[in-house]
Enzyme design. Sequence first.
Site, PDB file in Angstrom:
ATOM      1  N   TYR A 243       8.206  -2.877   0.916  1.00 32.52           N
ATOM      2  CA  TYR A 243       7.151  -1.656   0.536  1.00 32.52           C
ATOM      3  C   TYR A 243       6.612  -2.526  -0.831  1.00 32.52           C
ATOM      4  CZ  TYR A 243       4.847   1.687  -2.482  1.00 32.52           C
ATOM      5  OH  TYR A 243       4.332   2.464  -3.058  1.00 32.52           O
TER       6      TYR A 243
ATOM      7  N   THR B  78       2.123   0.896  -8.056  1.00 33.95           N
ATOM      8  CA  THR B  78       3.336   1.712  -8.464  1.00 33.95           C
ATOM      9  C   THR B  78       4.220   0.850  -9.282  1.00 33.95           C
ATOM     10  OG1 THR B  78       5.296   2.277  -6.974  1.00 33.95           O
ATOM     11  CG2 THR B  78       4.127   0.460  -6.192  1.00 33.95           C
ATOM     12  N   ASP B  79       5.063   1.810  -9.861  1.00 32.51           N
ATOM     13  CA  ASP B  79       6.008   1.105 -10.709  1.00 32.51           C
ATOM     14  C   ASP B  79       7.112   0.219  -9.998  1.00 32.51           C
ATOM     15  OD1 ASP B  79       7.609   3.161  -9.518  1.00 32.51           O
ATOM     16  OD2 ASP B  79       8.294   4.061 -11.239  1.00 32.51           O
ATOM     17  N   GLU B  80       7.328   0.423  -8.530  1.00 30.23           N
ATOM     18  CA  GLU B  80       8.349  -0.123  -8.042  1.00 30.23           C
ATOM     19  C   GLU B  80       7.925  -1.866  -7.885  1.00 30.23           C
ATOM     20  OE1 GLU B  80       9.772   1.153  -4.210  1.00 30.23           O
ATOM     21  OE2 GLU B  80       9.323   3.378  -4.842  1.00 30.23           O
TER      22      GLU B  80
ATOM     23  N   LYS C 138       3.050  -4.468  -2.070  1.00 30.32           N
ATOM     24  CA  LYS C 138       2.285  -3.468  -3.273  1.00 30.32           C
ATOM     25  C   LYS C 138       2.020  -4.730  -4.356  1.00 30.32           C
ATOM     26  CE  LYS C 138       0.965   0.064  -3.668  1.00 30.32           C
ATOM     27  NZ  LYS C 138      -0.444   0.615  -3.003  1.00 30.32           N
TER      28      LYS C 138
HETATM   29  P1  NAD Z   1       0.667   8.562   1.675  1.00 33.03           P
HETATM   30  O1  NAD Z   1       1.717   7.960   2.691  1.00 33.03           O
HETATM   31  O2  NAD Z   1       0.794  10.041   1.430  1.00 33.03           O
HETATM   32  O3  NAD Z   1      -0.688   8.440   2.219  1.00 33.03           O
HETATM   33  C1  NAD Z   1      -1.377   7.105   2.649  1.00 33.03           C
HETATM   34  C2  NAD Z   1      -2.684   7.550   3.129  1.00 33.03           C
HETATM   35  O4  NAD Z   1      -3.138   6.202   3.575  1.00 33.03           O
HETATM   36  C3  NAD Z   1      -2.614   8.168   4.580  1.00 33.03           C
HETATM   37  O5  NAD Z   1      -3.690   9.189   4.721  1.00 33.03           O
HETATM   38  C4  NAD Z   1      -2.947   7.085   5.613  1.00 33.03           C
HETATM   39  O6  NAD Z   1      -3.362   7.688   6.809  1.00 33.03           O
HETATM   40  C5  NAD Z   1      -3.661   5.921   4.911  1.00 33.03           C
HETATM   41  N1  NAD Z   1      -3.631   4.756   5.548  1.00 33.03           N
HETATM   42  C6  NAD Z   1      -2.568   4.043   5.790  1.00 33.03           C
HETATM   43  N2  NAD Z   1      -3.051   2.903   6.231  1.00 33.03           N
HETATM   44  C7  NAD Z   1      -4.310   2.787   6.449  1.00 33.03           C
HETATM   45  C8  NAD Z   1      -5.301   1.893   6.698  1.00 33.03           C
HETATM   46  N3  NAD Z   1      -4.918   0.593   7.190  1.00 33.03           N
HETATM   47  N4  NAD Z   1      -6.664   2.173   6.477  1.00 33.03           N
HETATM   48  C9  NAD Z   1      -7.176   3.208   6.196  1.00 33.03           C
HETATM   49  N5  NAD Z   1      -6.083   4.077   5.458  1.00 33.03           N
HETATM   50  C10 NAD Z   1      -4.822   3.976   5.891  1.00 33.03           C
HETATM   51  O7  NAD Z   1       0.771   7.832   0.318  1.00 33.03           O
HETATM   52  P2  NAD Z   1       0.878   8.505  -1.034  1.00 33.03           P
HETATM   53  O8  NAD Z   1       2.164   8.952  -1.498  1.00 33.03           O
HETATM   54  O9  NAD Z   1      -0.508   9.547  -1.145  1.00 33.03           O
HETATM   55  O10 NAD Z   1       0.261   7.258  -1.740  1.00 33.03           O
HETATM   56  C11 NAD Z   1      -0.862   6.692  -2.314  1.00 33.03           C
HETATM   57  C12 NAD Z   1      -0.892   5.540  -3.001  1.00 33.03           C
HETATM   58  O11 NAD Z   1      -0.225   5.642  -4.077  1.00 33.03           O
HETATM   59  C13 NAD Z   1      -0.067   4.488  -2.205  1.00 33.03           C
HETATM   60  O12 NAD Z   1      -1.117   3.037  -2.392  1.00 33.03           O
HETATM   61  C14 NAD Z   1       1.113   4.231  -3.123  1.00 33.03           C
HETATM   62  O13 NAD Z   1       1.588   2.875  -2.874  1.00 33.03           O
HETATM   63  C15 NAD Z   1       0.582   4.558  -4.312  1.00 33.03           C
HETATM   64  N6  NAD Z   1       1.858   5.363  -5.189  1.00 33.03           N
HETATM   65  C16 NAD Z   1       2.487   6.368  -4.786  1.00 33.03           C
HETATM   66  C17 NAD Z   1       3.421   6.958  -5.394  1.00 33.03           C
HETATM   67  C18 NAD Z   1       4.160   8.102  -4.920  1.00 33.03           C
HETATM   68  O14 NAD Z   1       5.179   8.404  -5.621  1.00 33.03           O
HETATM   69  N7  NAD Z   1       3.926   8.873  -3.773  1.00 33.03           N
HETATM   70  C19 NAD Z   1       3.763   6.648  -6.885  1.00 33.03           C
HETATM   71  C20 NAD Z   1       2.816   5.313  -7.285  1.00 33.03           C
HETATM   72  C21 NAD Z   1       1.895   4.982  -6.423  1.00 33.03           C
HETATM   73  O1  TDX Z   2      16.631  11.491   2.161  1.00 26.72           O
HETATM   74  C1  TDX Z   2      16.639  10.873   1.006  1.00 26.72           C
HETATM   75  N1  TDX Z   2      17.526  10.858   0.235  1.00 26.72           N
HETATM   76  C2  TDX Z   2      17.680  10.169  -0.808  1.00 26.72           C
HETATM   77  O2  TDX Z   2      18.533  10.060  -1.433  1.00 26.72           O
HETATM   78  C3  TDX Z   2      15.107  10.256   0.752  1.00 26.72           C
HETATM   79  C4  TDX Z   2      14.015  10.292   1.475  1.00 26.72           C
HETATM   80  C5  TDX Z   2      15.300   9.486  -0.599  1.00 26.72           C
HETATM   81  N2  TDX Z   2      16.365   9.475  -1.537  1.00 26.72           N
HETATM   82  C6  TDX Z   2      16.447   8.773  -2.800  1.00 26.72           C
HETATM   83  C7  TDX Z   2      15.920   7.524  -2.735  1.00 26.72           C
HETATM   84  C8  TDX Z   2      15.284   7.314  -4.077  1.00 26.72           C
HETATM   85  O3  TDX Z   2      16.357   7.004  -5.209  1.00 26.72           O
HETATM   86  O4  TDX Z   2      15.630   9.569  -3.726  1.00 26.72           O
HETATM   87  C9  TDX Z   2      14.816   8.775  -4.446  1.00 26.72           C
HETATM   88  C10 TDX Z   2      13.250   9.006  -4.229  1.00 26.72           C
HETATM   89  O5  TDX Z   2      13.175   8.306  -2.662  1.00 26.72           O
HETATM   90  P1  TDX Z   2      11.692   8.382  -2.300  1.00 26.72           P
HETATM   91  O6  TDX Z   2      11.024   9.830  -2.346  1.00 26.72           O
HETATM   92  O7  TDX Z   2      11.891   7.852  -0.861  1.00 26.72           O
HETATM   93  O8  TDX Z   2      10.758   7.589  -3.000  1.00 26.72           O
HETATM   94  P2  TDX Z   2      11.037   6.329  -3.680  1.00 26.72           P
HETATM   95  O9  TDX Z   2      11.795   5.389  -2.549  1.00 26.72           O
HETATM   96  O10 TDX Z   2      11.233   6.413  -5.062  1.00 26.72           O
HETATM   97  O11 TDX Z   2       9.363   5.685  -3.730  1.00 26.72           O
HETATM   98  C11 TDX Z   2       8.430   6.610  -4.135  1.00 26.72           C
HETATM   99  O12 TDX Z   2       8.065   6.414  -5.402  1.00 26.72           O
HETATM  100  C12 TDX Z   2       7.021   5.357  -5.591  1.00 26.72           C
HETATM  101  C13 TDX Z   2       7.092   6.365  -3.135  1.00 26.72           C
HETATM  102  O13 TDX Z   2       7.508   6.772  -1.966  1.00 26.72           O
HETATM  103  C14 TDX Z   2       6.290   5.416  -3.191  1.00 26.72           C
HETATM  104  O14 TDX Z   2       5.301   5.183  -2.393  1.00 26.72           O
HETATM  105  C15 TDX Z   2       6.063   5.017  -4.612  1.00 26.72           C
HETATM  106  O15 TDX Z   2       5.642   4.103  -4.991  1.00 26.72           O
END
Ligand code: NAD
Ligand code: TDX
Length: 342
Positions: A155, A130-132, A159
């Site tokens: 988090y 992730t970019d985080e 990562k």
């Molecule tokens: P999510 O939380 O929706 O899904 C995570 C999945 O992993 C779930 O199905 C969960 O059951 C499974 N899991 C968790 N712990 C596990 C374990 N110990 N063993 C096996 N499975 C397990 O997450 P997401 O938003 O789909 O993100 C997927 C990946 O992409 C993550 O690695 C996250 O860091 C990365 N990512 C997410 C975003 C975003 O915006 N959501 C952006 C950049 C990177």
């Molecule tokens: O209720 C809310 N109110 C609010 O203001 C929530 C849930 C979030 N926020 C803000 C926090 C962030 O600035 O909105 C922005 C986005 O929040 P999230 O959806 O929780 O995402 P973020 O924390 O940016 O992280 C997401 O992007 C990078 C994903 O959850 C991560 O898994 C990924 O790595």
Amino acid sequence: MKRILVTGGCGFIGSNFIRHELATYPELSIINLDKLTYAGNPENLADLANDPALAARYEFARGDICDREFLTGLLQPGGIDAVVHFAAESHVDRSILDSGPFVQTNIVGTQVLLDCCRQAGISRYVQVSTDEVYGSLGDDGKFTEETPLAPNSPYSASKTAADLLVRAYFHTFGFPAVTTRCSNNYGPYQFPEKLIPLFISNASQDQPLPVYGTGLNVRDWIHVLDHCRGIDAALRRGTPGEVYNFGGDCELTNLDLTYSLLEALGKPKTLIKYVADRPGHDHRYAIDATKAKRELDWEPQVTFREGLKQTVEWYQANTDWIARIKSGEYLSYYERQYGARL
Ligand code: NAD
Ligand code: TDX
């Protein structure tokens, strides 16, 4: 590439990725290893069963990436060509409440998975990061792959640790890993704890939208399918040991995004409720994806306007999906389909 293992395929991005890969590559079969935590919902891939040609190439294995014995059994030498690692604890707010599961799954789980992949002689591995990991930007500049790692939340720290293990396995053992770092995804099947599905769901029921702090924090939004196409490009065309950034070139303050959602839903701004800020809230993320464009021939295809419209429509058409999550009913989906939980 004939057979790949996807970890975390019942989550948001993993389920979109599996659907995309099966539809794009008719020869490909996929094993999805998922623990089914609160964020894992096998219903996210239930539609595969409607198409026998897709269903025949898909297999689900419930298990934990921290379970070495289980992984060793799954990763028999010669059985799997590549691994795409999504499984993670992914929600920043949860990591602030309890970092334990983040350290366990994101760090220890990645280490165990890397060991088992090495042992099985896996020829390609993608670390979905992730970019985080780069921390927070001021009002100018963008993250490149050279930006120093400076995570700010438990988090993102977990990562980052995983990314460093991947880097070390490449340098020490020549392990064929590629790392991707993407900005904030949106699209169908996102768990309604994240900003966009939470706000769509709340606004649809005339419930308040909790905006953290000033609402002026900036995120760079990308449609999940553009991210999936990027991961696929890294899987097939990435150079081992390299990192590739993906972003949507779409920076928005949380407040502007909230206004767009309210407009798309036909709901009033009075639903906005300013609440206490997230501790350590990163101010701004923005991705420079020049390297992925140049070396992987990748670029985002979905405009934010069109992507957001489709996403709002998807959640409006799938209120049952959200309702089953909110009621907790989705947790018993696995039992209904496959019998008792492991
Ligand atoms: P999510 O939380 O929706 O899904 C995570 C999945 O992993 C779930 O199905 C969960 O059951 C499974 N899991 C968790 N712990 C596990 C374990 N110990 N063993 C096996 N499975 C397990 O997450 P997401 O938003 O789909 O993100 C997927 C990946 O992409 C993550 O690695 C996250 O860091 C990365 N990512 C997410 C975003 C975003 O915006 N959501 C952006 C950049 C990177
Ligand atoms: O209720 C809310 N109110 C609010 O203001 C929530 C849930 C979030 N926020 C803000 C926090 C962030 O600035 O909105 C922005 C986005 O929040 P999230 O959806 O929780 O995402 P973020 O924390 O940016 O992280 C997401 O992007 C990078 C994903 O959850 C991560 O898994 C990924 O790595």
